[in-house]
Design an enzyme around this catalytic site. Sequence first.
Site, PDB file in Angstrom:
ATOM      1  N   LYS A  22       0.741  -1.256   0.168  1.00 37.72           N
ATOM      2  CA  LYS A  22       0.001  -0.038   0.008  1.00 37.72           C
ATOM      3  C   LYS A  22       0.748   1.405  -0.043  1.00 37.72           C
ATOM      4  O   LYS A  22       0.574   2.068  -0.873  1.00 37.72           O
ATOM      5  CB  LYS A  22      -0.759   0.050   1.197  1.00 37.72           C
ATOM      6  CG  LYS A  22      -1.403   1.309   1.559  1.00 37.72           C
ATOM      7  CD  LYS A  22      -2.372   1.309   2.791  1.00 37.72           C
ATOM      8  CE  LYS A  22      -1.696   1.500   3.852  1.00 37.72           C
ATOM      9  NZ  LYS A  22      -1.405   2.928   4.401  1.00 37.72           N
ATOM     10  N   ASN A  23       1.691   1.282   0.637  1.00 37.98           N
ATOM     11  CA  ASN A  23       2.646   2.414   1.133  1.00 37.98           C
ATOM     12  C   ASN A  23       3.736   2.565  -0.030  1.00 37.98           C
ATOM     13  O   ASN A  23       4.324   3.763  -0.153  1.00 37.98           O
ATOM     14  CB  ASN A  23       3.299   2.503   2.464  1.00 37.98           C
ATOM     15  CG  ASN A  23       2.204   2.847   3.547  1.00 37.98           C
ATOM     16  OD1 ASN A  23       1.103   2.923   3.260  1.00 37.98           O
ATOM     17  ND2 ASN A  23       2.477   2.375   4.712  1.00 37.98           N
ATOM     18  N   ARG A  93      -5.397  10.611   4.167  1.00 33.55           N
ATOM     19  CA  ARG A  93      -4.173  11.566   4.549  1.00 33.55           C
ATOM     20  C   ARG A  93      -3.165  11.558   3.510  1.00 33.55           C
ATOM     21  O   ARG A  93      -2.449  12.543   3.156  1.00 33.55           O
ATOM     22  CB  ARG A  93      -3.490  11.374   5.531  1.00 33.55           C
ATOM     23  CG  ARG A  93      -4.244  10.874   6.929  1.00 33.55           C
ATOM     24  CD  ARG A  93      -3.342  10.736   7.984  1.00 33.55           C
ATOM     25  NE  ARG A  93      -2.349  11.651   7.956  1.00 33.55           N
ATOM     26  CZ  ARG A  93      -2.126  12.695   8.045  1.00 33.55           C
ATOM     27  NH1 ARG A  93      -3.056  13.504   8.073  1.00 33.55           N
ATOM     28  NH2 ARG A  93      -0.985  13.385   7.781  1.00 33.55           N
ATOM     29  N   CYS A 117      -5.461  12.076  12.571  1.00 31.48           N
ATOM     30  CA  CYS A 117      -6.255  10.630  12.442  1.00 31.48           C
ATOM     31  C   CYS A 117      -6.158  10.002  13.871  1.00 31.48           C
ATOM     32  O   CYS A 117      -5.591  10.724  14.855  1.00 31.48           O
ATOM     33  CB  CYS A 117      -5.649   9.841  11.418  1.00 31.48           C
ATOM     34  SG  CYS A 117      -4.051   9.077  11.930  1.00 31.48           S
ATOM     35  N   ARG A 122      -0.478  14.291  13.028  1.00 33.82           N
ATOM     36  CA  ARG A 122       0.072  13.973  11.663  1.00 33.82           C
ATOM     37  C   ARG A 122       0.128  15.388  10.763  1.00 33.82           C
ATOM     38  O   ARG A 122      -0.523  15.606   9.692  1.00 33.82           O
ATOM     39  CB  ARG A 122      -1.032  13.179  10.865  1.00 33.82           C
ATOM     40  CG  ARG A 122      -1.480  12.035  11.520  1.00 33.82           C
ATOM     41  CD  ARG A 122      -0.242  11.083  11.658  1.00 33.82           C
ATOM     42  NE  ARG A 122       0.286  10.207  10.489  1.00 33.82           N
ATOM     43  CZ  ARG A 122      -0.506   9.418   9.638  1.00 33.82           C
ATOM     44  NH1 ARG A 122      -1.436   8.632  10.016  1.00 33.82           N
ATOM     45  NH2 ARG A 122       0.081   8.894   8.467  1.00 33.82           N
ATOM     46  N   ASP A 306       4.395   0.562  11.986  1.00 33.91           N
ATOM     47  CA  ASP A 306       3.207  -0.156  11.609  1.00 33.91           C
ATOM     48  C   ASP A 306       3.077  -1.624  12.034  1.00 33.91           C
ATOM     49  O   ASP A 306       1.990  -2.300  11.603  1.00 33.91           O
ATOM     50  CB  ASP A 306       3.256   0.030   9.794  1.00 33.91           C
ATOM     51  CG  ASP A 306       2.915   1.184   9.592  1.00 33.91           C
ATOM     52  OD1 ASP A 306       3.226   1.656   8.201  1.00 33.91           O
ATOM     53  OD2 ASP A 306       2.743   2.068  10.241  1.00 33.91           O
ATOM     54  N   ARG A 398      -8.516  -0.720   4.398  1.00 36.65           N
ATOM     55  CA  ARG A 398      -7.714   0.185   3.917  1.00 36.65           C
ATOM     56  C   ARG A 398      -6.432  -0.251   3.360  1.00 36.65           C
ATOM     57  O   ARG A 398      -5.890   0.158   2.744  1.00 36.65           O
ATOM     58  CB  ARG A 398      -7.469   1.549   4.891  1.00 36.65           C
ATOM     59  CG  ARG A 398      -8.911   2.255   5.267  1.00 36.65           C
ATOM     60  CD  ARG A 398      -8.359   3.436   5.951  1.00 36.65           C
ATOM     61  NE  ARG A 398      -7.441   4.027   5.308  1.00 36.65           N
ATOM     62  CZ  ARG A 398      -6.497   5.048   5.941  1.00 36.65           C
ATOM     63  NH1 ARG A 398      -6.973   5.214   7.105  1.00 36.65           N
ATOM     64  NH2 ARG A 398      -5.658   5.704   5.503  1.00 36.65           N
TER      65      ARG A 398
HETATM   66  C1  EPZ Z   1       3.948   7.038   6.496  1.00 30.23           C
HETATM   67  O1  EPZ Z   1       3.153   7.911   7.004  1.00 30.23           O
HETATM   68  C2  EPZ Z   1       3.165   5.817   6.452  1.00 30.23           C
HETATM   69  N1  EPZ Z   1       2.066   6.062   5.318  1.00 30.23           N
HETATM   70  C3  EPZ Z   1       2.550   5.325   7.688  1.00 30.23           C
HETATM   71  O2  EPZ Z   1       1.856   4.241   7.472  1.00 30.23           O
HETATM   72  C4  EPZ Z   1       3.627   5.097   8.421  1.00 30.23           C
HETATM   73  O3  EPZ Z   1       3.248   4.788   9.676  1.00 30.23           O
HETATM   74  C5  EPZ Z   1       4.683   6.289   8.684  1.00 30.23           C
HETATM   75  O4  EPZ Z   1       5.091   6.528   7.312  1.00 30.23           O
HETATM   76  C6  EPZ Z   1       5.893   5.963   9.471  1.00 30.23           C
HETATM   77  O5  EPZ Z   1       6.792   4.814   8.992  1.00 30.23           O
HETATM   78  C7  EPZ Z   1       2.385   6.100   3.992  1.00 30.23           C
HETATM   79  O6  EPZ Z   1       3.448   6.009   3.671  1.00 30.23           O
HETATM   80  C8  EPZ Z   1       1.219   6.451   3.160  1.00 30.23           C
HETATM   81  P1  EPZ Z   1       5.926  10.540   8.551  1.00 30.23           P
HETATM   82  P2  EPZ Z   1       3.708   9.510   7.079  1.00 30.23           P
HETATM   83  O7  EPZ Z   1       5.794  11.747   7.932  1.00 30.23           O
HETATM   84  O8  EPZ Z   1       4.418   9.973   6.030  1.00 30.23           O
HETATM   85  C9  EPZ Z   1       6.032  13.779  11.981  1.00 30.23           C
HETATM   86  C10 EPZ Z   1      -0.112   2.667   7.781  1.00 30.23           C
HETATM   87  O9  EPZ Z   1      -0.368   2.035   8.799  1.00 30.23           O
HETATM   88  N2  EPZ Z   1       5.754  14.960  10.814  1.00 30.23           N
HETATM   89  O10 EPZ Z   1       6.770   9.587   8.417  1.00 30.23           O
HETATM   90  O11 EPZ Z   1       2.494  10.426   7.136  1.00 30.23           O
HETATM   91  C11 EPZ Z   1       4.743  12.687  12.192  1.00 30.23           C
HETATM   92  O12 EPZ Z   1       3.712  13.365  12.960  1.00 30.23           O
HETATM   93  C12 EPZ Z   1       0.416   4.068   7.774  1.00 30.23           C
HETATM   94  O13 EPZ Z   1       0.211   2.186   6.595  1.00 30.23           O
HETATM   95  C13 EPZ Z   1       5.813  16.061  11.481  1.00 30.23           C
HETATM   96  O14 EPZ Z   1       5.937  16.476  12.270  1.00 30.23           O
HETATM   97  O15 EPZ Z   1       4.393   9.519   8.380  1.00 30.23           O
HETATM   98  C14 EPZ Z   1       5.193  11.696  12.872  1.00 30.23           C
HETATM   99  O16 EPZ Z   1       5.543  11.804  14.063  1.00 30.23           O
HETATM  100  C15 EPZ Z   1       0.025   4.732   9.155  1.00 30.23           C
HETATM  101  N3  EPZ Z   1       5.724  16.953  10.069  1.00 30.23           N
HETATM  102  C16 EPZ Z   1       6.695  11.482  12.412  1.00 30.23           C
HETATM  103  O17 EPZ Z   1       6.957  12.741  11.607  1.00 30.23           O
HETATM  104  C17 EPZ Z   1       5.611  16.597   8.807  1.00 30.23           C
HETATM  105  O18 EPZ Z   1       5.566  17.524   7.907  1.00 30.23           O
HETATM  106  C18 EPZ Z   1       6.842  10.488  11.018  1.00 30.23           C
HETATM  107  O19 EPZ Z   1       5.549  10.879  10.128  1.00 30.23           O
HETATM  108  C19 EPZ Z   1       5.528  14.987   8.641  1.00 30.23           C
HETATM  109  C20 EPZ Z   1       5.674  14.186   9.472  1.00 30.23           C
END
Ligand code: EPZ
Length: 424
Positions: A22-23, A93, A117, A122, A306, A398
């Site tokens: 998915k990702n 998202r 979420c 996020r 995850d 999802r």
């Molecule tokens: C990706 O989400 C994945 N989703 C998530 O999978 C996964 O859990 C996550 O990466 C971490 O590996 C997809 O790839 C579609 P991040 P993402 O930006 O990119 C903070 C699943 O279950 N952050 O790496 O949204 C954020 O709050 C989903 O398949 C900021 O502060 O995660 C978090 O604490 C859930 N500002 C950390 O960084 C930003 O602009 C990592 O988030 C962006 C992120």
Amino acid sequence: MEHIEIKGGHRLSGTVRISGAKNAALPILAATLLAPGKFQLHEVPQLEDVKIFLRLLQELGVKWERTSDHSLEIDSSGLKNFEAPYDLVRLMRASILVLGPLVARLGRARVALPGGCAIGARPIDLHLKGLELMGAKLKIKEGFVEAKAKRLNGATIYFDITSVTGTENLMMAASLAKGKTILENAAREPEVVALGELLLQMGAKIKGLGTDTITIEGSKELKAVDWTIIPDRIEAGTFLMAVGAAGGKLIIENCIPSHLDAVLEKLKNAGLKIDIIDKDKIGVQRRGKLKSIDIKTQPYPGFPTDLQAQIMVLMSIASGLSVITETIFENRFMHVAELRRLGADIKVEGRNAIVRGVSELTGAPVMATDLRASASLILAGLSAKGTTIIQGLNHLDRGYERIDKKLSAVGARIKRLKNGKEIT
Ligand code: EPZ
């Protein structure tokens, strides 16, 4: 109301084939906005999130059609609309991944801000900061981010926090920018590498994939290509842990063992027998009681957030005390309350969940709160004595392609029911 019913205590045995990730699929769908022409995508998983993303692409003027169960033809030659509407973005998202490509291809984007979420706020500040550094003029208005740039310029962008979709969004934007972009403290996830490899195939000039510094030399244009989505390491990890929960043994095929190093290490430490059978096959077997181990989620190549909810189930029936630390998201313990309903002994203290192994879980009705929590409830149901009823299947669909069917094919007593009738 649709729900899943599991009669626990039945060992698993057989072979499970993992679907496309998915990702990886979601950013790759976004990347089709970068180049006119027909993309042929293969191993595209049949998931709710993919369906929503295709609705979003269609909204933007992209044509797509399913050429087989898991293949799509996508043509963004007709791309003209630059607005991603709230009613789609709020459903998923990852829609934010169209922001970078739209600004890069059309010079404009108006994308609804994704809300938070279940697992956290996020924010997308790092996505926006990067685009601004590349010369985009941004405005936040009426719940939308509006971005404009005649042509983006390369820039050096440092991520205060490693962000998977942040890295992906800016890598896509940079691939059509003028000049060189350096992403520092970039994400190293296999899905980020897969996106980068697709962009290379499309004609982008990228170095450093899989490291924390990615350099992109912008191109004037890119071309549409054929591409196969990598297997889903989180689905593979979920099935490895299903054996930990239910007992028995499985062969997991169409997976990439090297994407799971941290997970395989932890599962071996917990007492599962793991064999790398081939470059795309893993054997897993549970022999006796599991051992309690400590887990700390980290960005790749560390233990993935995850799979945190899923391994918590294994620790709930292990032999001692386990501390599970969630360092990525601030609210990713929503499954704890539901696992407690099944008899798990778990105490949450801030970012730590203290899990004391119990001899067995007992089936009960539970409610899924988010995607990976729903997977953990299924694993708990496989292990628990008696019957577990799981509601909230919209979350599950999802990210998992009929996991109930895949599990029942290898011996699990699991059924999906709607108004009392089984859905096959
Ligand atoms: C990706 O989400 C994945 N989703 C998530 O999978 C996964 O859990 C996550 O990466 C971490 O590996 C997809 O790839 C579609 P991040 P993402 O930006 O990119 C903070 C699943 O279950 N952050 O790496 O949204 C954020 O709050 C989903 O398949 C900021 O502060 O995660 C978090 O604490 C859930 N500002 C950390 O960084 C930003 O602009 C990592 O988030 C962006 C992120």
